[in-house]
Write an enzyme that holds these catalytic residues in place. Structure first.
Site, PDB file in Angstrom:
ATOM      1  N   ASP A  55     -39.729  28.552 -12.964  1.00 14.03           N
ATOM      2  CA  ASP A  55     -39.927  27.241 -12.359  1.00 14.03           C
ATOM      3  C   ASP A  55     -39.502  26.186 -13.371  1.00 14.03           C
ATOM      4  OD1 ASP A  55     -42.499  26.195 -10.019  1.00 14.03           O
ATOM      5  OD2 ASP A  55     -40.720  25.153 -10.725  1.00 14.03           O
TER       6      ASP A  55
ATOM      7  N   GLU B  52     -47.211  18.523  -5.284  1.00 16.55           N
ATOM      8  CA  GLU B  52     -47.731  19.270  -6.434  1.00 16.55           C
ATOM      9  C   GLU B  52     -49.018  18.657  -6.973  1.00 16.55           C
ATOM     10  OE1 GLU B  52     -43.181  20.147  -7.835  1.00 16.55           O
ATOM     11  OE2 GLU B  52     -44.774  20.996  -9.058  1.00 16.55           O
TER      12      GLU B  52
HETATM   13  C1  GLC Z   1     -41.067  22.297  -8.900  1.00 14.42           C
HETATM   14  C2  GLC Z   1     -41.807  23.303  -8.064  1.00 14.42           C
HETATM   15  C3  GLC Z   1     -40.936  24.355  -7.431  1.00 14.42           C
HETATM   16  C4  GLC Z   1     -39.549  23.802  -7.177  1.00 14.42           C
HETATM   17  C5  GLC Z   1     -38.936  23.473  -8.512  1.00 14.42           C
HETATM   18  C6  GLC Z   1     -37.540  22.856  -8.361  1.00 14.42           C
HETATM   19  O1  GLC Z   1     -41.805  21.966 -10.031  1.00 14.42           O
HETATM   20  O2  GLC Z   1     -42.901  23.970  -8.662  1.00 14.42           O
HETATM   21  O3  GLC Z   1     -41.580  24.783  -6.227  1.00 14.42           O
HETATM   22  O4  GLC Z   1     -38.762  24.759  -6.496  1.00 14.42           O
HETATM   23  O5  GLC Z   1     -39.738  22.597  -9.291  1.00 14.42           O
HETATM   24  O6  GLC Z   1     -37.632  21.598  -7.727  1.00 14.42           O
END
Ligand code: GLC
Length: 636
Positions: free
Chosen positions: A305, A506
């Site tokens: 991530d 988030e």
């Molecule tokens: C974010 C998320 C993830 C996402 C990634 C790219 O922090 O946790 O779900 O796909 O970054 O945007």
């Protein structure tokens, strides 16, 4: 005879000459030859790659952190648009142009290995202005309709491919156990079987057959089961926290969606920011190498991530070594890619990361790139740009909105009559595309306001009401200027208050109160006083505390985060389509009940939830003992 011999010798020499030249051409052809088996193409290409080219493939960079020249110079294997990344001109054409520029740079490298461009198209191609914005997964969970969800996956893929993007960081597969989490709306529900059924339906639709778009089931593993207060963001957070459960529980609750995802052909899986009993998933050798890649037989690549590797250990070198050796194959850096590449080179030189590990990671990445057709179709051709936000897709989204609505209460209020004289509409989320779309819409956190083309709930009510019905919108519910003949405040047949959460994503959405805003409560009071029938519509990313409002209203509807097609709400309110939605999450009476102990959930008395998982009324049946209990408990 001699002449014939001479010709034979000539032919043989020519053949030898061709063979001398051919091997280079033939070997070059193998990995470029779509008729060859994928594993043969991988073997041929891998054998040709330098360490620098291999490490480049393991590097995923945010598009605003590099330019096409850097893609060429560092052999970058992946570029992504995070939630806030967009081209100079945010149109489908602008997206295609930006993605193509990056891809052309990759194709110009020595071996011409295409990069893979990734994006979070989590409820439609939601970074793109004008794209169809579908209900977030929580609403799709309420539909219980796997066929519909598969169609949404396919429609999303079509809009992505129109812009030359073949990698989606979706579906999210959290089995959310505590709705105080800011990512609850990204989940299909609290039930493992529901998440598995709908998550894999979405994956099937998105991937297509043959495989056209890479799905990325996420976030492996247990992201939806973290404990409140264990988050790195603090005591009032839960995002990226610790999932505290034994292995049997972890496997039973959270693993089934990934077993099905792998069996359904997933070739990229994103590892979770969260930890399991204190061990970060980004460095969980057992769960990634042994379980996901070994036991489940996952043959694709594991992507980190966003800066997820950095969080594994205070020392960046150690964090990289731990994560890559634990099974992370591609690092979503996403900024300091030169630092990552240099660190990888050092780790290989020091023997802390083996060449075998590098080759395994690159093999997995190439397998996905070959399988999804990137070598044979590296960019979009612009021929299908008009599919972005098409009427067909918007009709599909409208159907999904209607099927996602859950009727919580209805005492003689709905369906709305076409003969009504006056309908008052109020509330922060009544006439606001941004509010009804939620996070991950045009920007990472989303935003209220007119952020992309669509139909608001108010616009839909106005368009559907009877010809002689006067529909009036006043966001704060101040209708006192409407007076009857004797100068008293006039009463509307219906007062509709659309309350809701400001968009979030988030950890920004972690919330320990889950209360309606003061403004919404005041608006409800105002409209109650001037309406024969009061209808409350809740536009939110999760259940909110509405225990008191349930007693005040004649009808209450959970609308979740419907996206751009608000017409789907009016279709049901006026009875054109029925209420069929059922709760994908247990609805709490108060936040003191959270987190629910689902194994011992009371089903009677005021310790019981307000509404259970699976609850939903219809026009035919609006009676429920849960409403009786709510009235009893509210009476105190
Ligand atoms: C974010 C998320 C993830 C996402 C990634 C790219 O922090 O946790 O779900 O796909 O970054 O945007």
């Amino acid at each position: 005879m001699k002449a014939q011999l001479r010709i034979l010798v000539l032919v043989l020499n020519l053949g030898a000459l061709l063979l001398l030249i051919a091997p280079a051409a033939a070997q070059t052809d193998i990995y470029r030859d779509a008729s060859q088996p994928i594993e043969a193409r991988i073997d041929d290409l891998l054998a040709r790659m330098t360490l620098e080219e291999k490490i480049g493939q393991m590097t995923l960079v945010a598009e605003d952190s590099l330019d096409p020249q850097a893609v060429f110079d560092y052999f970058i294997g992946g570029v992504l648009s995070g939630g806030n990344d967009e081209p100079n001109v945010n149109t489908p054409e602008g997206w295609l142009e930006m993605v193509t520029e990056f891809q052309d740079a990759a194709l110009d490298t020595r071996l011409g290995i295409p990069l893979i461009y990734g994006i979070d198209a989590v409820h439609g191609h939601n970074n793109v202005i004008g794209a169809t914005i579908f209900p977030h997964n929580i609403g799709l969970g309420a539909t219980r309709n796997a066929e519909l969800v598969e169609q949404i996956g396919a429609a999303t893929a079509a809009e992505m491919m129109a812009t030359g993007i073949y990698w989606n960081y979706a579906p999210a597969l959290p089995v959310v156990q505590d709705v105080r989490w800011g990512r609850t709306y990204e989940s299909f529900g609290e039930n493992t079987a529901l998440v598995t059924e709908l998550g894999i339906a979405y994956q099937r639709g998105l991937q297509g057959d043959p495989l056209m778009v890479l799905a990325t089931p996420k976030h492996y593993l247990g992201d939806g089961g973290t404990t409140w207060g264990t988050s790195p963001f603090g005591a009032s957070n839960i995002d990226r926290g610790d999932t505290q459960i034994d292995e049997a529980g972890l496997r039973e609750l959270y693993l089934p969606p990934y077993i099905e995802a792998v069996n359904s052909g997933a070739l990229s899986i994103m590892v979770s920011f969260s930890s399991w009993n204190g061990v970060p998933m980004h460095a969980h050798d057992y769960m990634v190498n042994e379980v996901l890649k070994g036991e489940l037989g996952f043959m694709g690549f594991v992507v980190s991530d966003w800066q997820g590797i950095d969080l594994v250990a205070p020392d960046y070198y150690q964090a990289v070594v731990m994560s890559i050796n634990a099974g992370v194959d591609m690092n979503m850096v996403p900024y300091e890619f030169r630092q990552f590449i240099n660190t990888m080179n050092r780790a290989v030189e020091n023997g802390d990361i083996s060449l075998e590990r590098i080759d395994d990671a690159v093999r997995r990445i190439l397998r996905a790139k070959f399988a999804v057709g990137l070598f044979d179709r590296p960019t979009g051709d612009g021929a299908t740009l008009d599919v972005v936000g098409s009427e067909e897709h918007r009709a599909l989204a409208r159907q999904a909105v209607s099927e996602s609505l859950v009727l919580l209460k209805n005492e003689g209020a709905l369906p709305l009559s076409a003969d009504a004289a006056t309908i008052f509409v109020a509330g922060n989320a009544a006439d606001d595309i941004g509010m009804q779309s939620g996070g991950w819409t045009i920007s990472w956190q989303g935003a209220s306001g007119d952020i992309t083309p669509g139909t608001t709930i108010f616009e839909a009510i106005t368009a559907t009401a009877g010809a002689n019905t006067h529909v009036v919108f006043e966001r704060l519910g101040r209708f006192d200027s409407f007076q009857d003949a004797s100068g008293n405040p006039a009463m509307a047949d219906y007062g509709i208050v659309v309350v809701g959460e400001e968009p979030y994503a988030e950890f920004e959405g972690d919330n320990g109160r889950l209360a309606l805003t003061r403004g919404d409560l005041t608006t409800i009071e105002r409209v109650r006083a001037q309406s024969d029938k009061l209808i409350i519509i809740v536009v939110s990313g999760r259940p909110l505390v509405i225990t008191d409002q349930l007693q005040v209203a004649d009808a209450v509807v959970a609308a979740w985060l419907p996206g751009t097609e608000g017409q789907g709400v009016a279709d049901v309110l006026f009875g054109a389509t029925p209420f069929t939605g059922t709760l994908p999450f247990t609805w709490m009476r108060s936040v003191d009940q959270l987190p629910f102990d689902f194994a011992n959930l009371p089903t009677e008395g005021c310790d019981a939830p307000l509404f259970p998982y699976g609850y939903g009324l219809t026009y035919e049946n609006s009676e429920s003992e849960w409403l009786d209990l709510a009235e009893t408990c509210s009476a105190g």
